[in-house]
Structure formats: C-alpha cells, structure tokens
Design a protein around this motif. Structure first.
Motif, mmCIF file in Angstrom:
data_model
loop_
_atom_site.group_PDB
_atom_site.id
_atom_site.type_symbol
_atom_site.label_atom_id
_atom_site.label_comp_id
_atom_site.label_asym_id
_atom_site.label_seq_id
_atom_site.Cartn_x
_atom_site.Cartn_y
_atom_site.Cartn_z
ATOM 1 N N GLU A 1 -0.431 5.372 -10.513
ATOM 2 C CA GLU A 1 0.243 6.305 -11.421
ATOM 3 C C GLU A 1 0.846 5.577 -12.618
ATOM 4 O O GLU A 1 0.876 6.117 -13.734
ATOM 5 N N ARG B 1 -1.890 5.054 -14.923
ATOM 6 C CA ARG B 1 -2.324 6.333 -15.471
ATOM 7 C C ARG B 1 -1.396 6.773 -16.608
ATOM 8 O O ARG B 1 -1.865 7.239 -17.663
ATOM 9 N N GLN B 2 -0.087 6.619 -16.406
ATOM 10 C CA GLN B 2 0.837 7.006 -17.464
ATOM 11 C C GLN B 2 0.693 6.095 -18.681
ATOM 12 O O GLN B 2 0.778 6.545 -19.824
ATOM 13 N N SER C 1 -2.041 4.739 -19.587
ATOM 14 C CA SER C 1 -3.281 5.160 -20.243
ATOM 15 C C SER C 1 -3.087 6.440 -21.032
ATOM 16 O O SER C 1 -3.744 6.641 -22.069
ATOM 17 N N GLN C 2 -2.201 7.303 -20.573
ATOM 18 C CA GLN C 2 -1.900 8.512 -21.339
ATOM 19 C C GLN C 2 -1.245 8.163 -22.672
ATOM 20 O O GLN C 2 -1.477 8.831 -23.681
ATOM 21 N N ILE C 3 -0.436 7.118 -22.649
ATOM 22 C CA ILE C 3 0.199 6.675 -23.887
ATOM 23 C C ILE C 3 -0.816 6.010 -24.812
ATOM 24 O O ILE C 3 -0.808 6.226 -26.027
ATOM 25 N N PRO D 1 -4.683 5.910 -24.696
ATOM 26 C CA PRO D 1 -5.940 6.302 -24.049
ATOM 27 C C PRO D 1 -7.149 5.468 -24.432
ATOM 28 O O PRO D 1 -8.169 5.489 -23.731
ATOM 29 N N ARG E 1 -7.716 1.884 -17.929
ATOM 30 C CA ARG E 1 -8.576 2.741 -17.094
ATOM 31 C C ARG E 1 -9.274 1.925 -16.006
ATOM 32 O O ARG E 1 -9.435 2.387 -14.866
ATOM 33 N N THR F 1 -13.306 7.669 -12.776
ATOM 34 C CA THR F 1 -12.631 6.864 -13.788
ATOM 35 C C THR F 1 -13.619 5.988 -14.550
ATOM 36 O O THR F 1 -13.534 5.853 -15.779
ATOM 37 N N GLU G 1 -15.258 8.081 -17.072
ATOM 38 C CA GLU G 1 -14.408 8.281 -18.244
ATOM 39 C C GLU G 1 -14.568 7.119 -19.221
ATOM 40 O O GLU G 1 -14.662 7.321 -20.442
#
Length: 397
Positions: free
Chosen positions: A110, A113-114, A116-118, A120, A126, A145, A148
């Motif tokens: 997680e 993941r967070q 990567s959200q910031i 991308p 990833r 993944t 992606e």
C-alpha cells in the motif's frame, strides 16, 4: 590483509555490476531461509528507513510536503515494514485510513501504491507494488501490475519478462510463450538468455537430493558451502541450522582435504550465522584452518554470490552445497546462475561441478521429490533477483 581488502573491493564491484544489469522502470536499478520476514535484519543493521522511528516517517507523509518528500517517506515506510515489521494498526490510523491491512507486506504494497498515485509515471514504484504482491503470493495481482507497466511503456523488457515468468508459474503456458515472442522483438539475445534460465529451473526441479556425499565429489580443489539459517532473537542457532551442521561435520570428516565455507550474515546479538557455524564446527573437531567464514550474506542470492567469490579467490573449483532439502532446489538454481555470471565476468567457462548434500526436513523422500507451485514461485522469484532484476528498484534486491 591484502586478500581481505581485494575481496571486499571485488564484492563491491560485483554488487554494482548486478545492479547495472537491471532495466526495471527508469534508469534506476534495481527474502524461506534468509529471504523471508522470519529472518529480517535486526536493528543492528542500519538503513535509511531505520534511522528514524516509524512515527517520524508517518509525519513526513503530509499533503503540505513537497512531492518528492511524500514519495520518499512512503518508500521509507515500505522498506521499514519490509525489513523490520511494525504496528499494522498504527499504519492504518496514521497513513492508510479506510484501508484494512492484514500484515507487514500489506503495508509495503500500500505504501508503494500511494507513492505511485502521487507519481504515476515512476515505473519503479509499480515494479515495487508487483514485488510486494509476489511476496504475498498474489500472482494475479502482480500480473495486472506488470500489464499496467506495459500499457505505459510497451518496451519494458523486465515487465514483459516477469509477466511471462509468473504466467508460467500460474500454469498459463500461452501467455508465457506470447511474452517471450514479444521479448524476442525487444532483445532476442537477452530473451534467449532467460530461456536458458527457465531450462535451468526445469533441470534442477528434478535434481536428486543427497543425504550422503555424492560419489562424484572431487577430492581436489573442492569445498562444502554450508548455508545459514536465521538465528533466534538471542543470537542462538535454531534446530534447522544445527541439523545442517551435522551433515557438514560428517562431510568434512569424510573429505578431510575439502574446505568448508560457512555462509550467512544477518547479525543477532552480535552473532552472525557464519560465526556460530564456524564455532560449532571447530568445537566438533573440524580444523579451523579449513573453515572460511562468509558473514555478509543476507539471503540465498547473496549466499551464492559471496561464497562463489570466495571459491574463486581460494582457487576452489567444485563445490557441494549443504542445506535443508526444502531449500536445496532453489539453492542449486541460484548457485548455478551465479556461476554463469562469473563465467561472463571472467570470459571463460568455469567447468565447476555443483553438487548437494541435504538435511532431510521432509517426512519422506516421496514428499521431498514434489516440486510444488509455492516452491516454483520462490525459485523463479530468486532467480530473477540473481539475474540482476531488483525486487524494489534502487532499494532492495
């Protein structure tokens, strides 16, 4: 002294060289045995994520902090929970609100993941998500993944490779073959090298596990390599390691000319696996001059990497790996992979014979012959790492 210094210099160069082999994501390069959470380093080992408390790391993930600071804090949280573990509920409360976490590797996944959200477009993040999913045996999630990554950059060799390898572990031969056709288009020579690695796994999964010394062990320029096992929190040997040492003692007595390389770092209470193995063998009658300590390795890949370097420095050709039966097929794959790497480094065939002796930790030989899906998964995971592909690019092989 000069030999010790030379060894350390060579090991440093090799570590850099392996990292350079990785093509995960951007130009950044990218733990069972000592490869699992059960044997993570204690606080005696330092790293960026251990230099400050996890509470301090949580405080760094703020919306009013610069982008890079938030991303780096999340990466440090991931590595902290990977190496040391922590309070999962505290992580939920402070950073991952509204998300139910079930264990340390959930936090690792997680956190990446967070991050990567910031950011991308940072593909290394990833790759790290996928590696955390592999650690949790969530292969479908890891495959998604990798897809992606390929959607963002179809020329990512490592993503295509790992998608194919883990498709094979899942039993999806069609996707495995399709991935390698695409790899041929990206880099045919490199794709063929990985086909040879798959063949190595196919060969070693049927390897005979020897509880007695193999008949073809060389009596000249030979060494037994005893693989360590995580010490207790008090720095004491667990039963598994004691059983391996009993096998090693028997082998050393049967082959008095052979050297003994004891491999394992990960200090606990000032003791490394190698140091306690050295003392046990010496206390049980093995000449100290025969025993060589390798006390840097933190996992199976490093057992092979550092032990093989010692073998080269000591002009040892053939080696016999000693470990538990449940660990041996993986060890054989990794030692053979590292041997091939050294052949490339020195531009010549080693002619090295790598045999095995095991402590039988299965209930029966029939059970020991089974190559389960879980075992296949960790074999391929470590083989990819040994080939130069880091699990968490730029942070952890």
């Amino acid at each position: 002294m000069r030999k010790v210094i030379l060894r350390l210099v060579v090991l440093l160069l090799l570590a850099v060289g392996l990292a350079a082999c990785s093509e995960q994501g951007s130009s950044q390069n990218s733990k069972g045995e000592n490869d699992s959470k059960a044997s993570k380093a204690t606080t005696e080992q330092s790293g960026n994520a251990s230099e400050e408390s996890v509470e301090d790391l949580f405080k760094r993930v703020k919306n009013n902090s610069p982008t890079s600071e938030r991303v780096n804090a999340l990466k440090d949280i991931a590595m902290h929970y990977y190496w040391y573990g922590g309070d999962v509920k505290k992580a939920e409360k402070n950073v991952f609100k509204g998300i139910t976490l079930h264990g340390d590797y959930d936090v690792v996944e997680e956190a990446f993941r967070q991050a990567s959200q910031i950011d991308p477009y940072d593909l290394d993040l990833r790759y790290s998500i996928a590696s955390a999913q592999v650690l949790q045996k969530d292969i479908p999630g890891a495959l998604d993944t990798y897809q992606e990554i390929l959607h963002l950059d179809s020329k990512q060799f490592n993503a295509q490779l790992l998608y194919g390898i883990y498709s094979k572990v899942q039993g999806n031969e069609a996707d495995y073959q399709s991935s390698f056709k695409k790899l041929d288009e990206l880099n045919k020579e490199k794709a063929d090298a990985y086909r040879h690695r798959v063949e190595l796994v196919d060969e070693k999964k049927d390897a005979t596990l020897h509880t007695e010394a193999p008949d073809d062990i060389s009596k000249k320029n030979h060494a037994f390599v005893v693989l360590g096992y995580a010490l207790s929190d008090e720095g004491k040997m667990e039963d598994t390691l004691k059983e391996r040492l009993k096998v090693a003692k028997k082998a050393a007595e049967e082959f008095p000319e052979s050297k003994m390389i004891v491999s394992g770092g990960v200090p606990k209470k000032g003791n490394t696996e190698a140091s306690v193995m050295y003392e046990w063998l010496a206390d049980h009658g093995i000449d100290k001059d025969r025993i060589i300590k390798e006390d840097l390795a933190t996992d199976t890949v490093e057992n092979a990497l550092f032990s093989m370097e010692i073998a080269n420095q000591e002009n040892i050709n053939d080696i016999t790996v000693i470990s538990s039966a449940s660990h041996m097929r993986r060890a054989l794959v990794i030692f053979n992979e590292i041997d091939r790497m050294f052949e490339k480094v020195h531009d010549k065939k080693s002619g090295r014979q790598i045999t095995n002796m095991v402590y039988m930790d299965y209930d029966s030989e029939k059970e020991a012959r089974k190559f389960t899906k879980d075992e296949e998964l960790v074999v391929y995971r470590d083989l990819m790492r040994a080939s130069g592909i880091w699990s968490f690019p730029g942070m952890q092989r």
